[in-house]
Design a protein around this motif. Sequence first.
Motif, PDB file in Angstrom:
ATOM      1  N   LEU A  89      39.893  53.285  45.577  1.00 14.66           N
ATOM      2  CA  LEU A  89      40.302  53.882  44.309  1.00 14.66           C
ATOM      3  C   LEU A  89      41.068  55.154  44.643  1.00 14.66           C
ATOM      4  O   LEU A  89      40.544  56.051  45.291  1.00 14.66           O
ATOM      5  CB  LEU A  89      39.071  54.222  43.452  1.00 14.66           C
ATOM      6  CG  LEU A  89      39.366  54.702  42.026  1.00 14.66           C
ATOM      7  CD1 LEU A  89      39.928  53.555  41.186  1.00 14.66           C
ATOM      8  CD2 LEU A  89      38.095  55.251  41.367  1.00 14.66           C
ATOM      9  N   ASN A  90      42.345  55.207  44.233  1.00 14.63           N
ATOM     10  CA  ASN A  90      43.150  56.370  44.597  1.00 14.63           C
ATOM     11  C   ASN A  90      42.751  57.608  43.786  1.00 14.63           C
ATOM     12  O   ASN A  90      41.993  57.528  42.816  1.00 14.63           O
ATOM     13  CB  ASN A  90      44.646  56.070  44.449  1.00 14.63           C
ATOM     14  CG  ASN A  90      45.051  55.777  43.007  1.00 14.63           C
ATOM     15  OD1 ASN A  90      44.686  56.508  42.086  1.00 14.63           O
ATOM     16  ND2 ASN A  90      45.811  54.709  42.807  1.00 14.63           N
ATOM     17  N   GLY A  91      43.290  58.745  44.187  1.00 14.14           N
ATOM     18  CA  GLY A  91      42.912  59.997  43.560  1.00 14.14           C
ATOM     19  C   GLY A  91      43.300  60.111  42.099  1.00 14.14           C
ATOM     20  O   GLY A  91      42.617  60.777  41.317  1.00 14.14           O
ATOM     21  N   ILE A  92      44.404  59.460  41.717  1.00 11.84           N
ATOM     22  CA  ILE A  92      44.842  59.509  40.322  1.00 11.84           C
ATOM     23  C   ILE A  92      43.855  58.780  39.422  1.00 11.84           C
ATOM     24  O   ILE A  92      43.398  59.319  38.407  1.00 11.84           O
ATOM     25  CB  ILE A  92      46.248  58.878  40.181  1.00 11.84           C
ATOM     26  CG1 ILE A  92      47.266  59.708  40.955  1.00 11.84           C
ATOM     27  CG2 ILE A  92      46.643  58.792  38.702  1.00 11.84           C
ATOM     28  CD1 ILE A  92      48.626  59.066  41.055  1.00 11.84           C
ATOM     29  N   ASP A  93      43.512  57.562  39.793  1.00 13.14           N
ATOM     30  CA  ASP A  93      42.567  56.783  38.983  1.00 13.14           C
ATOM     31  C   ASP A  93      41.180  57.414  39.001  1.00 13.14           C
ATOM     32  O   ASP A  93      40.468  57.394  37.998  1.00 13.14           O
ATOM     33  CB  ASP A  93      42.496  55.342  39.489  1.00 13.14           C
ATOM     34  CG  ASP A  93      43.796  54.580  39.243  1.00 13.14           C
ATOM     35  OD1 ASP A  93      44.527  54.960  38.302  1.00 13.14           O
ATOM     36  OD2 ASP A  93      44.083  53.619  39.976  1.00 13.14           O
ATOM     37  N   ALA A  94      40.798  57.977  40.154  1.00 15.70           N
ATOM     38  CA  ALA A  94      39.494  58.636  40.244  1.00 15.70           C
ATOM     39  C   ALA A  94      39.457  59.863  39.334  1.00 15.70           C
ATOM     40  O   ALA A  94      38.470  60.107  38.627  1.00 15.70           O
ATOM     41  CB  ALA A  94      39.207  59.047  41.688  1.00 15.70           C
ATOM     42  N   THR A  95      40.542  60.616  39.327  1.00 15.23           N
ATOM     43  CA  THR A  95      40.631  61.790  38.449  1.00 15.23           C
ATOM     44  C   THR A  95      40.505  61.374  36.994  1.00 15.23           C
ATOM     45  O   THR A  95      39.774  61.992  36.208  1.00 15.23           O
ATOM     46  CB  THR A  95      41.968  62.525  38.664  1.00 15.23           C
ATOM     47  OG1 THR A  95      42.013  63.047  39.995  1.00 15.23           O
ATOM     48  CG2 THR A  95      42.133  63.661  37.665  1.00 15.23           C
ATOM     49  N   ARG A  96      41.189  60.312  36.637  1.00 17.88           N
ATOM     50  CA  ARG A  96      41.156  59.819  35.252  1.00 17.88           C
ATOM     51  C   ARG A  96      39.732  59.434  34.851  1.00 17.88           C
ATOM     52  O   ARG A  96      39.272  59.763  33.754  1.00 17.88           O
ATOM     53  CB  ARG A  96      42.096  58.633  35.112  1.00 17.88           C
ATOM     54  CG  ARG A  96      42.289  58.154  33.665  1.00 17.88           C
ATOM     55  CD  ARG A  96      43.338  57.065  33.568  1.00 17.88           C
ATOM     56  NE  ARG A  96      44.669  57.567  33.884  1.00 17.88           N
ATOM     57  CZ  ARG A  96      45.358  57.251  34.968  1.00 17.88           C
ATOM     58  NH1 ARG A  96      44.838  56.434  35.873  1.00 17.88           N
ATOM     59  NH2 ARG A  96      46.573  57.743  35.164  1.00 17.88           N
ATOM     60  N   GLU A  97      39.018  58.762  35.742  1.00 17.27           N
ATOM     61  CA  GLU A  97      37.640  58.346  35.452  1.00 17.27           C
ATOM     62  C   GLU A  97      36.705  59.550  35.355  1.00 17.27           C
ATOM     63  O   GLU A  97      35.837  59.611  34.479  1.00 17.27           O
ATOM     64  CB  GLU A  97      37.140  57.373  36.528  1.00 17.27           C
ATOM     65  CG  GLU A  97      37.771  55.994  36.450  1.00 17.27           C
ATOM     66  CD  GLU A  97      37.040  54.975  37.328  1.00 17.27           C
ATOM     67  OE1 GLU A  97      35.855  55.218  37.638  1.00 17.27           O
ATOM     68  OE2 GLU A  97      37.658  53.965  37.690  1.00 17.27           O
ATOM     69  N   ILE A  98      36.888  60.506  36.250  1.00 27.33           N
ATOM     70  CA  ILE A  98      36.033  61.688  36.267  1.00 27.33           C
ATOM     71  C   ILE A  98      36.210  62.505  35.000  1.00 27.33           C
ATOM     72  O   ILE A  98      35.245  62.930  34.364  1.00 27.33           O
ATOM     73  CB  ILE A  98      36.334  62.555  37.513  1.00 27.33           C
ATOM     74  CG1 ILE A  98      35.828  61.840  38.780  1.00 27.33           C
ATOM     75  CG2 ILE A  98      35.701  63.939  37.396  1.00 27.33           C
ATOM     76  CD1 ILE A  98      36.281  62.477  40.073  1.00 27.33           C
ATOM     77  N   VAL A  99      37.453  62.723  34.610  1.00 23.79           N
ATOM     78  CA  VAL A  99      37.739  63.506  33.410  1.00 23.79           C
ATOM     79  C   VAL A  99      37.289  62.777  32.145  1.00 23.79           C
ATOM     80  O   VAL A  99      36.815  63.392  31.185  1.00 23.79           O
ATOM     81  CB  VAL A  99      39.243  63.834  33.331  1.00 23.79           C
ATOM     82  CG1 VAL A  99      39.596  64.475  31.996  1.00 23.79           C
ATOM     83  CG2 VAL A  99      39.637  64.763  34.474  1.00 23.79           C
ATOM     84  N   ALA A 100      37.419  61.452  32.145  1.00 22.94           N
ATOM     85  CA  ALA A 100      36.985  60.671  30.986  1.00 22.94           C
ATOM     86  C   ALA A 100      35.472  60.768  30.804  1.00 22.94           C
ATOM     87  O   ALA A 100      34.969  60.791  29.680  1.00 22.94           O
ATOM     88  CB  ALA A 100      37.402  59.208  31.159  1.00 22.94           C
ATOM     89  N   ALA A 101      34.754  60.847  31.915  1.00 20.29           N
ATOM     90  CA  ALA A 101      33.294  60.930  31.853  1.00 20.29           C
ATOM     91  C   ALA A 101      32.806  62.336  31.540  1.00 20.29           C
ATOM     92  O   ALA A 101      31.743  62.521  30.955  1.00 20.29           O
ATOM     93  CB  ALA A 101      32.688  60.453  33.178  1.00 20.29           C
ATOM     94  N   ASP A 102      33.589  63.335  31.938  1.00 20.28           N
ATOM     95  CA  ASP A 102      33.204  64.729  31.714  1.00 20.28           C
ATOM     96  C   ASP A 102      34.458  65.545  31.427  1.00 20.28           C
ATOM     97  O   ASP A 102      35.231  65.858  32.335  1.00 20.28           O
ATOM     98  CB  ASP A 102      32.484  65.279  32.939  1.00 20.28           C
ATOM     99  CG  ASP A 102      32.029  66.727  32.750  1.00 20.28           C
ATOM    100  OD1 ASP A 102      32.262  67.280  31.671  1.00 20.28           O
ATOM    101  OD2 ASP A 102      31.449  67.291  33.698  1.00 20.28           O
TER     102      ASP A 102
END
Length: 227
Positions: free
Chosen positions: A61-74
């Motif tokens: 999972l690249n950093g862009i998609d990981a960032t999107r998931e992290i921000v969506a969760a918090d």
Amino acid sequence: MSIKVLIVDDQIMVREGFSVLLGAMPDIEVVGEAVNGREAVAQVAALHPDVVLMDIRMPELNGIDATREIVAADADAKVLVLTTFDLDEYVYQALRAGASGFLLKDASARQLAEGVRVVAAGEALLAPTVTRRLITEFAKAPGSSPRPPAMARIGELTERETEVLVLIAQGLSNAEIAEHLVVAESTIKTHVSRILVKLALRDRTQAAVFAYEAGLVRVGGQDRSKG
């Protein structure tokens, strides 16, 4: 209270190097490391770091998609993107995904620590030179013309708020904007807060991206805030 940091990079030497540099700072604590975006998402949920140092190009999972998931969760999560080049083609995407700024991997220990502190404090890490390059890259990208939804929302801002938004997009700090407009810095802070609330944006970085997408800022440093 120490600033808790999670380091995410698929290269062990990078992780260990940043861990040593940040660990030497009295106000920063490295609470964990992750080797890819998927592991980063899990680590953030478990460790609740104040700042995530996020590499972009990683397996699984690249950093862009990981960032999107992290921000969506918090919505309060703060991600500082790490990149090798300041013209990285993915930087703009990372900022749109919710990152609070980005830092070059060859940053000095002082720059790295200060970047973490800036993002932890809720500010955006977006230097003027970076802003200009992002504008240029955005202008060259397919479908880079001003987006109607963004343009329509500009009408919610006052003339002064629009002016402040343009200056944010040009990479100016609150102090620099205050000096430019000859007003108190506290006044600018109030304007910035209102801009973020009215446009439902997380931070100054998203405000800068919004300004590009609304067509308020043009390549070459020109702006449309005064018609």
